[in-house]
Design a protein around this motif. Structure first.
Motif, PDB file in Angstrom:
ATOM      1  N   THR A  95       0.979 -15.866  -9.312  1.00  0.00           N
ATOM      2  CA  THR A  95       2.211 -15.608  -8.560  1.00  0.00           C
ATOM      3  C   THR A  95       3.042 -14.534  -9.258  1.00  0.00           C
ATOM      4  O   THR A  95       3.574 -13.621  -8.604  1.00  0.00           O
ATOM      5  N   LEU A  96       3.141 -14.628 -10.581  1.00  0.00           N
ATOM      6  CA  LEU A  96       3.886 -13.627 -11.346  1.00  0.00           C
ATOM      7  C   LEU A  96       3.245 -12.244 -11.194  1.00  0.00           C
ATOM      8  O   LEU A  96       3.933 -11.249 -10.921  1.00  0.00           O
ATOM      9  N   VAL A  97       1.928 -12.176 -11.345  1.00  0.00           N
ATOM     10  CA  VAL A  97       1.220 -10.895 -11.254  1.00  0.00           C
ATOM     11  C   VAL A  97       1.376 -10.289  -9.861  1.00  0.00           C
ATOM     12  O   VAL A  97       1.677  -9.103  -9.713  1.00  0.00           O
ATOM     13  N   VAL A  98       1.189 -11.102  -8.855  1.00  0.00           N
ATOM     14  CA  VAL A  98       1.290 -10.602  -7.479  1.00  0.00           C
ATOM     15  C   VAL A  98       2.719 -10.156  -7.174  1.00  0.00           C
ATOM     16  O   VAL A  98       2.930  -9.136  -6.509  1.00  0.00           O
ATOM     17  N   SER A  99       3.701 -10.883  -7.673  1.00  0.00           N
ATOM     18  CA  SER A  99       5.098 -10.491  -7.448  1.00  0.00           C
ATOM     19  C   SER A  99       5.410  -9.164  -8.124  1.00  0.00           C
ATOM     20  O   SER A  99       6.065  -8.292  -7.532  1.00  0.00           O
ATOM     21  N   LEU A 100       4.959  -8.994  -9.354  1.00  0.00           N
ATOM     22  CA  LEU A 100       5.190  -7.722 -10.047  1.00  0.00           C
ATOM     23  C   LEU A 100       4.478  -6.573  -9.342  1.00  0.00           C
ATOM     24  O   LEU A 100       5.042  -5.483  -9.185  1.00  0.00           O
ATOM     25  N   GLU A 101       3.271  -6.828  -8.900  1.00  0.00           N
ATOM     26  CA  GLU A 101       2.534  -5.797  -8.182  1.00  0.00           C
ATOM     27  C   GLU A 101       3.252  -5.434  -6.881  1.00  0.00           C
ATOM     28  O   GLU A 101       3.357  -4.255  -6.516  1.00  0.00           O
ATOM     29  N   ALA A 102       3.778  -6.425  -6.192  1.00  0.00           N
ATOM     30  CA  ALA A 102       4.502  -6.165  -4.943  1.00  0.00           C
ATOM     31  C   ALA A 102       5.737  -5.310  -5.194  1.00  0.00           C
ATOM     32  O   ALA A 102       6.065  -4.425  -4.385  1.00  0.00           O
ATOM     33  N   ILE A 103       6.411  -5.561  -6.309  1.00  0.00           N
ATOM     34  CA  ILE A 103       7.587  -4.748  -6.650  1.00  0.00           C
ATOM     35  C   ILE A 103       7.182  -3.292  -6.824  1.00  0.00           C
ATOM     36  O   ILE A 103       7.806  -2.376  -6.265  1.00  0.00           O
ATOM     37  N   PHE A 104       6.120  -3.057  -7.592  1.00  0.00           N
ATOM     38  CA  PHE A 104       5.684  -1.681  -7.816  1.00  0.00           C
ATOM     39  C   PHE A 104       5.150  -1.033  -6.544  1.00  0.00           C
ATOM     40  O   PHE A 104       5.448   0.127  -6.262  1.00  0.00           O
ATOM     41  N   LEU A 105       4.382  -1.776  -5.768  1.00  0.00           N
ATOM     42  CA  LEU A 105       3.852  -1.198  -4.529  1.00  0.00           C
ATOM     43  C   LEU A 105       4.967  -0.873  -3.539  1.00  0.00           C
ATOM     44  O   LEU A 105       4.909   0.147  -2.850  1.00  0.00           O
ATOM     45  N   SER A 106       5.984  -1.715  -3.473  1.00  0.00           N
ATOM     46  CA  SER A 106       7.098  -1.409  -2.568  1.00  0.00           C
ATOM     47  C   SER A 106       7.830  -0.151  -3.022  1.00  0.00           C
ATOM     48  O   SER A 106       8.313   0.631  -2.198  1.00  0.00           O
ATOM     49  N   THR A 107       7.883   0.064  -4.333  1.00  0.00           N
ATOM     50  CA  THR A 107       8.485   1.294  -4.850  1.00  0.00           C
ATOM     51  C   THR A 107       7.670   2.501  -4.404  1.00  0.00           C
ATOM     52  O   THR A 107       8.233   3.521  -3.984  1.00  0.00           O
ATOM     53  N   PHE A 108       6.348   2.382  -4.471  1.00  0.00           N
ATOM     54  CA  PHE A 108       5.509   3.494  -4.031  1.00  0.00           C
ATOM     55  C   PHE A 108       5.623   3.717  -2.530  1.00  0.00           C
ATOM     56  O   PHE A 108       5.552   4.857  -2.062  1.00  0.00           O
ATOM     57  N   VAL A 109       5.810   2.660  -1.774  1.00  0.00           N
ATOM     58  CA  VAL A 109       6.031   2.817  -0.329  1.00  0.00           C
ATOM     59  C   VAL A 109       7.325   3.595  -0.092  1.00  0.00           C
ATOM     60  O   VAL A 109       7.379   4.511   0.735  1.00  0.00           O
ATOM     61  N   MET A 110       8.368   3.255  -0.836  1.00  0.00           N
ATOM     62  CA  MET A 110       9.643   3.982  -0.676  1.00  0.00           C
ATOM     63  C   MET A 110       9.507   5.435  -1.116  1.00  0.00           C
ATOM     64  O   MET A 110      10.086   6.329  -0.492  1.00  0.00           O
ATOM     65  N   ILE A 111       8.742   5.683  -2.176  1.00  0.00           N
ATOM     66  CA  ILE A 111       8.498   7.064  -2.591  1.00  0.00           C
ATOM     67  C   ILE A 111       7.808   7.820  -1.456  1.00  0.00           C
ATOM     68  O   ILE A 111       8.177   8.953  -1.129  1.00  0.00           O
TER      69      ILE A 111
END
Length: 134
Positions: free
Chosen positions: A66-82
């Motif tokens: 859950t921690l890993v997936v949450s951190l990955e989601a944070i980074f991926l959402s940042t890349f989506v915004m980029i």
């Protein structure tokens, strides 16, 4: 770009956009990550890694997973915004270019219309004068 892409004629805003992005290492990295994250190999890789993790790495994988997936989601959402910011900047650049081109086209059409009017007026005047003299 592929050989076919380099032969194709692109909108000047597209060419400028590619040049500006190619010059920035951070943007190239973000583009590569975004390209990979938006692909099916990314999905397959995650399905395999998460399945292996749950089956072989941890007896109770949920807290860490859950921690890993949450951190990955944070980074991926940042890349989506980029990516969204990049797309918005590109659309604005293209709109600006198109506006300038349309204004130039309008100016040219106006000048041509005026020239045609002057020529038509002169032709009409000469025909009327020639007809009146005969």
């Amino acid at each position: 770009m592929s050989e076919q892409d380099s032969r194709a004629k692109h909108h000047p805003a597209v060419v400028a956009h590619h040049k500006s992005r190619a010059g920035d290492v951070q943007l190239r990295i973000a583009d590569a990550i975004t390209k990979f994250a938006g692909s099916m190999p990314f999905v397959y890789l995650h399905a395999i890694v998460f399945a292996l993790w749950m089956l072989f790495v941890e007896a109770n994988p949920w807290p860490t997973l859950t921690l890993v997936v949450s951190l990955e989601a944070i980074f991926l959402s940042t890349f989506v915004m980029i990516g969204q910011n990049r797309q918005a900047a590109f659309q604005q650049m293209k709109a600006d270019h198109d506006f300038v081109e349309q204004e130039l086209e309008l100016k040219t059409n106006t000048e041509l219309t005026r020239a045609i009017h002057v020529m038509t007026t002169e032709l009409h005047r000469r025909l009327i004068e020639d007809g009146a003299e005969r």
